[in-house]
Design a protein around this motif. Structure first.
Motif, PDB file in Angstrom:
ATOM      1  N   UNK A  23     -15.481  25.737   0.862  1.00  0.00           N
ATOM      2  CA  UNK A  23     -14.715  24.566   0.435  1.00  0.00           C
ATOM      3  C   UNK A  23     -13.767  24.075   1.519  1.00  0.00           C
ATOM      4  N   UNK A  24     -13.363  22.775   1.477  1.00  0.00           N
ATOM      5  CA  UNK A  24     -12.388  22.238   2.434  1.00  0.00           C
ATOM      6  C   UNK A  24     -11.088  23.030   2.389  1.00  0.00           C
ATOM      7  N   UNK A  25     -10.471  23.181   3.537  1.00  0.00           N
ATOM      8  CA  UNK A  25      -9.295  24.032   3.664  1.00  0.00           C
ATOM      9  C   UNK A  25      -9.670  25.379   4.235  1.00  0.00           C
ATOM     10  N   UNK A  26     -10.930  25.750   4.072  1.00  0.00           N
ATOM     11  CA  UNK A  26     -11.460  26.974   4.690  1.00  0.00           C
ATOM     12  C   UNK A  26     -12.490  26.576   5.746  1.00  0.00           C
ATOM     13  N   UNK A  27     -13.568  25.958   5.299  1.00  0.00           N
ATOM     14  CA  UNK A  27     -14.527  25.367   6.232  1.00  0.00           C
ATOM     15  C   UNK A  27     -14.454  23.851   6.044  1.00  0.00           C
ATOM     16  N   UNK A  28     -13.627  23.207   6.852  1.00  0.00           N
ATOM     17  CA  UNK A  28     -13.352  21.785   6.659  1.00  0.00           C
ATOM     18  C   UNK A  28     -14.527  20.897   7.047  1.00  0.00           C
ATOM     19  N   UNK A  29     -15.267  21.302   8.067  1.00  0.00           N
ATOM     20  CA  UNK A  29     -16.374  20.486   8.549  1.00  0.00           C
ATOM     21  C   UNK A  29     -17.628  21.344   8.648  1.00  0.00           C
ATOM     22  N   UNK A  30     -18.690  20.915   7.975  1.00  0.00           N
ATOM     23  CA  UNK A  30     -19.970  21.615   8.009  1.00  0.00           C
ATOM     24  C   UNK A  30     -20.888  20.880   8.987  1.00  0.00           C
ATOM     25  N   UNK A  31     -21.358  21.585   9.990  1.00  0.00           N
ATOM     26  CA  UNK A  31     -22.176  20.973  11.041  1.00  0.00           C
ATOM     27  C   UNK A  31     -23.569  21.569  10.996  1.00  0.00           C
ATOM     28  N   UNK A  32     -24.537  20.746  10.677  1.00  0.00           N
ATOM     29  CA  UNK A  32     -25.923  21.218  10.605  1.00  0.00           C
ATOM     30  C   UNK A  32     -26.531  21.204  12.000  1.00  0.00           C
ATOM     31  N   UNK A  33     -26.894  22.370  12.493  1.00  0.00           N
ATOM     32  CA  UNK A  33     -27.559  22.491  13.781  1.00  0.00           C
ATOM     33  C   UNK A  33     -29.060  22.458  13.519  1.00  0.00           C
ATOM     34  N   UNK A  34     -29.673  21.303  13.739  1.00  0.00           N
ATOM     35  CA  UNK A  34     -31.053  21.096  13.335  1.00  0.00           C
ATOM     36  C   UNK A  34     -32.012  21.413  14.470  1.00  0.00           C
ATOM     37  N   UNK A  35     -33.293  21.312  14.146  1.00  0.00           N
ATOM     38  CA  UNK A  35     -34.318  21.410  15.179  1.00  0.00           C
ATOM     39  C   UNK A  35     -34.147  20.252  16.153  1.00  0.00           C
TER      40      UNK A  35
END
Length: 301
Positions: free
Chosen positions: A215-227
């Motif tokens: 959740x935000x405040x812990x992992x604020x930004x989720x970045x998908x490292x794609x193919x």
């Protein structure tokens, strides 16, 4: 910047070691020493081992879509400029990132690029080497301001995948780091442990992580490292062959293949190192991707 006179304790030969120690703010390190950054790895006993960080990865050399890189850079810049904002709203000056995606998609390279861009130190913590929640807290509290704390492959640690009470009680009795311990630290002690802190978790399987960690405040930004994509391939061709992919007739064919199958930047980078002849290399890349495509079709049928 200041000099401190230090006199150590006497040793068994009744000798006293005396020396001066030069100290200055971490953000002034490059001006004072013109030195590369530092990397630290977590070790048992609540301490860090230090190495010279000289990873060449930058956002320019990172094989990601330009729009994705710009989004990350903009977020980092905004974070750096918001000291007074964080203070005004009553939040610790820290930010959390989750990098998720298949192996070989550049998660470690992105972390190095972030550190080089910000000129932050990196603290790399291997959870399996930490005995319990108490040691985990001691190690993390010894990190410095303007630093990135990295916990890689968190999905490989069974104790932090969920927070069911019975599991937490059993794990704490075994003396392991638990999800509850991590959450308490991020929300509690971590919040008062200094300024300009970034924490990065990496995972190959985001779906295996407890929602409480995401959740935000812990992992604020989720970045998908794609193919790899065609735009990412252009960066790789420039990095490894010194070539503008648009100017070579084989690159257009490769870009179409890259966009139509699942191949990682790491796999393509390895293929681009196979020969000194550019034409030979690019034909090899085509053969490699076509083979990957056939293998994938065989799996799905």
């Amino acid at each position: 910047m200041k000099w401190n006179y230090v006199e150590s304790e006497e040793n068994k030969f009744n000798e006293v070691k005396r020396h001066y120690r030069l100290t200055f703010e971490n953000k002034l390190r490059e001006k004072q020493l013109d030195a590369p950054g530092r990397g630290y790895y977590g070790s048992p006993g609540g301490s860090w081992g230090s190495i010279t960080l000289d990873h060449p990865s930058t956002f320019d050399t990172l094989a990601m879509d330009p729009s994705a890189k710009k989004k990350i850079i903009d977020d980092l810049e905004r974070f750096l400029k918001r000291k007074e904002f964080y203070k005004r709203v009553g939040k610790a000056w820290k930010r959390g990132y989750l990098l998720y995606g298949p192996p070989g998609t550049g998660k470690s390279s992105l972390i190095a690029a972030m550190a080089n861009y910000l000129k932050f130190d990196i603290f790399d913590l291997e959870l399996s080497s930490v005995q319990n929640n108490g040691e985990f807290k001691r190690i993390l509290l010894s990190t410095t301001n303007r630093s990135i704390l990295v916990i890689e492959d968190i999905d490989c640690n069974a104790e932090v995948r969920d927070r069911e009470a019975e599991n937490q009680e059993r794990n704490m009795s075994r003396g392991t780091v638990t999800l509850l311990g991590i959450l308490n630290f991020i929300d509690g002690l971590w919040s008062s442990a200094g300024d300009e802190r970034i924490i990065v978790f990496t995972t190959n399987h985001k779906e295996q992580l407890d929602p409480a960690l995401l959740r935000p405040g812990r992992m604020d930004m989720h970045i998908h490292m794609s193919y790899c994509t065609s735009l990412g391939f252009r960066t790789l061709v420039s990095n490894y062959l010194g070539l503008d992919g648009l100017n070579h007739p084989l690159c257009e064919e490769i870009e179409k293949l890259v966009d139509s199958t699942e191949v990682t930047p790491a796999e393509l980078a390895e293929e681009l190192m196979q020969d000194d002849d550019i034409d030979v290399v690019l034909r090899g890349v085509i053969s490699f991707i076509e083979k990957k495509k056939v293998e994938r079709n065989n799996i799905t049928t």
